[in-house]
Design a protein around this motif. Structure first.
Motif, short mmCIF file in Angstrom:
data_model
loop_
_atom_site.label_atom_id
_atom_site.label_comp_id
_atom_site.label_asym_id
_atom_site.label_seq_id
_atom_site.Cartn_x
_atom_site.Cartn_y
_atom_site.Cartn_z
N LEU A 1 0.84 -1.20 0.00
CA LEU A 1 0.00 0.00 0.00
C LEU A 1 0.87 1.25 0.00
O LEU A 1 0.56 2.24 -0.67
N GLU A 2 1.99 1.22 0.72
CA GLU A 2 2.93 2.34 0.70
C GLU A 2 3.45 2.57 -0.71
O GLU A 2 3.59 3.72 -1.15
N GLY A 3 3.76 1.49 -1.44
CA GLY A 3 4.22 1.64 -2.81
C GLY A 3 3.18 2.30 -3.69
O GLY A 3 3.51 3.18 -4.51
N ASP B 1 6.17 5.07 -11.30
CA ASP B 1 6.67 3.84 -10.69
C ASP B 1 8.10 4.04 -10.18
O ASP B 1 8.44 3.65 -9.06
N ALA B 2 8.94 4.65 -11.03
CA ALA B 2 10.33 4.87 -10.63
C ALA B 2 10.42 5.83 -9.45
O ALA B 2 11.23 5.63 -8.53
N GLY B 3 9.58 6.87 -9.46
CA GLY B 3 9.57 7.81 -8.35
C GLY B 3 9.12 7.16 -7.05
O GLY B 3 9.65 7.46 -5.97
N ALA B 4 8.15 6.26 -7.15
CA ALA B 4 7.67 5.55 -5.96
C ALA B 4 8.76 4.66 -5.39
O ALA B 4 8.94 4.58 -4.16
N ALA B 5 9.48 3.98 -6.27
CA ALA B 5 10.57 3.11 -5.82
C ALA B 5 11.63 3.92 -5.08
O ALA B 5 12.18 3.49 -4.06
N LYS B 6 11.93 5.11 -5.58
CA LYS B 6 12.92 5.98 -4.93
C LYS B 6 12.40 6.49 -3.58
O LYS B 6 13.15 6.56 -2.61
N LEU B 7 11.10 6.82 -3.53
CA LEU B 7 10.53 7.39 -2.32
C LEU B 7 10.44 6.37 -1.19
O LEU B 7 10.69 6.68 -0.03
N THR B 8 10.11 5.14 -1.51
CA THR B 8 9.98 4.09 -0.48
C THR B 8 11.26 3.30 -0.28
O THR B 8 11.45 2.68 0.77
N GLY B 9 12.12 3.27 -1.31
CA GLY B 9 13.31 2.43 -1.24
C GLY B 9 12.99 0.95 -1.37
O GLY B 9 13.80 0.09 -1.05
N PRO C 1 11.29 -1.05 -4.38
CA PRO C 1 10.61 -1.24 -5.66
C PRO C 1 9.87 -2.57 -5.75
O PRO C 1 8.85 -2.68 -6.44
N ARG C 2 10.35 -3.60 -5.06
CA ARG C 2 9.71 -4.91 -5.14
C ARG C 2 8.30 -4.87 -4.55
O ARG C 2 7.40 -5.58 -5.04
N ALA C 3 8.09 -4.06 -3.52
CA ALA C 3 6.75 -3.98 -2.92
C ALA C 3 5.74 -3.44 -3.92
O ALA C 3 4.62 -3.95 -4.03
N LEU C 4 6.13 -2.39 -4.69
CA LEU C 4 5.21 -1.86 -5.70
C LEU C 4 5.01 -2.87 -6.82
O LEU C 4 3.89 -3.02 -7.32
N ALA C 5 6.07 -3.58 -7.19
CA ALA C 5 5.93 -4.61 -8.22
C ALA C 5 4.93 -5.68 -7.79
O ALA C 5 4.07 -6.10 -8.57
N ASN C 6 5.02 -6.10 -6.53
CA ASN C 6 4.07 -7.09 -6.00
C ASN C 6 2.65 -6.53 -5.98
O ASN C 6 1.68 -7.24 -6.29
N ALA C 7 2.53 -5.24 -5.63
CA ALA C 7 1.21 -4.61 -5.58
C ALA C 7 0.58 -4.56 -6.97
O ALA C 7 -0.61 -4.83 -7.14
N LEU C 8 1.38 -4.21 -7.98
CA LEU C 8 0.86 -4.13 -9.34
C LEU C 8 0.36 -5.48 -9.82
O LEU C 8 -0.69 -5.57 -10.47
#
Length: 280
Positions: free
Chosen positions: A126-128, A209-217, A219-226
């Motif tokens: 959810l953070e991602g 997506d890239a900005g989110a990965a940078k903001l949370t540190g 990227p795998r969490a956003l990939a899983n969310a997608l």
């Protein structure tokens, strides 16, 4: 930087197409001036109204911290980390899993998530998603997408005007027009405008997506969310006005990865987004 340059080039092409078709439909310098004016008016309308319209389309309701403490905590934490004002938080009353951000700038922004997304995503995913939406706000992507949509709509309107002029006789200037050129304009200008508009949307998704990965540190969490959201979209699509689909984090109806499907989609293929995130 590459995505920013690509977006600028696509917007310039779209605006140029609007001006060109205005010149063709209305004719002469007057048509050119009207085309520029039409682009300015539609862009100004998008600047001020995009947030209100998008929230209304999806029946989003504002919620306070006492109602959704976990969601508010994530939004506040990431907004402070990104050094932007905390956006307003909205809930979309739907069991479909999706989210979007809207607003003309970080000072007039909102983040909206569906009830369904809160039910299926663990906190890191959810953070991602929230970080993705905050990146759209930081990059002013909602404004960019609204401008692209309204300019594309203006092009389609002018092409329709030209079509009507052919059916109902038109003016004396019609005799000077190349019939083949008129036919090409009527048929292909709206298609070209739509393709450019959707290409802008897809480019901004990769950037977010890239900005989110940078903001949370993470990227795998956003990939899983997608991946989770893609699977959910196959089971329960989100109803709404297709004009606002580019705002959503995932296309409301999951699509195959074929070329034509991607060409006319507001979102890149989820598999491509996941691969780009995993490379980070």
């Amino acid at each position: 930087m590459g995505n920013q340059l690509k977006t600028t080039a696509l917007l310039a092409t779209l605006s140029g197409l609007l001006i060109a078709i205005s010149y063709w439909v209305i004719g002469g310098t007057g048509g050119l001036i009207i085309g520029i004016g039409l682009a300015a008016v539609t862009n100004l309308f998008s600047w001020y109204q995009s947030d209100k319209i998008a929230l209304a389309v999806y029946h989003a309701q504002p919620v306070d911290e006492s109602q959704y403490p976990r969601l508010h905590h994530i939004v506040k934490k990431l907004a402070h980390r990104a050094n932007i004002p905390v956006p307003k938080v909205y809930i979309v009353p739907s069991q479909t899993a999706n989210a979007f951000a809207t607003g003309r700038d970080p000072e007039h922004a909102a983040v909206a998530v569906t009830e369904g997304i809160l039910n299926i995503l663990p906190e890191d995913e959810l953070e991602g998603v929230i970080a993705h939406e905050l990146t759209h706000i930081i990059n002013r992507d909602t404004l960019t997408q609204s401008v692209a949509a309204t300019v594309a709509g203006a092009i389609s309107f002018l092409a329709q005007m030209l079509s009507y002029s052919l059916w109902f006789g038109g003016s004396g200037d019609d005799e000077k027009r190349n019939p083949l050129g008129v036919l090409v304009t009527v048929m292909f200008a709206p298609i070209a405008a739509t393709i450019i508009q959707l290409a802008i949307s897809r480019t901004r998704e990769f950037s977010a997506d890239a900005g989110a990965a940078k903001l949370t540190g993470n990227p795998r969490a956003l990939a899983n969310a997608l991946q989770r959201l893609e699977n959910a979209a196959r089971q329960l699509p989100l109803d709404g006005n297709p004009a606002f689909e580019p705002l959503l984090i995932i296309h409301p109806i999951a699509k195959s990865g074929k070329f034509l499907a991607n060409l006319f989609s507001s979102h890149p293929a989820t598999e491509d987004r996941i691969q780009a995130l995993l490379k980070l």
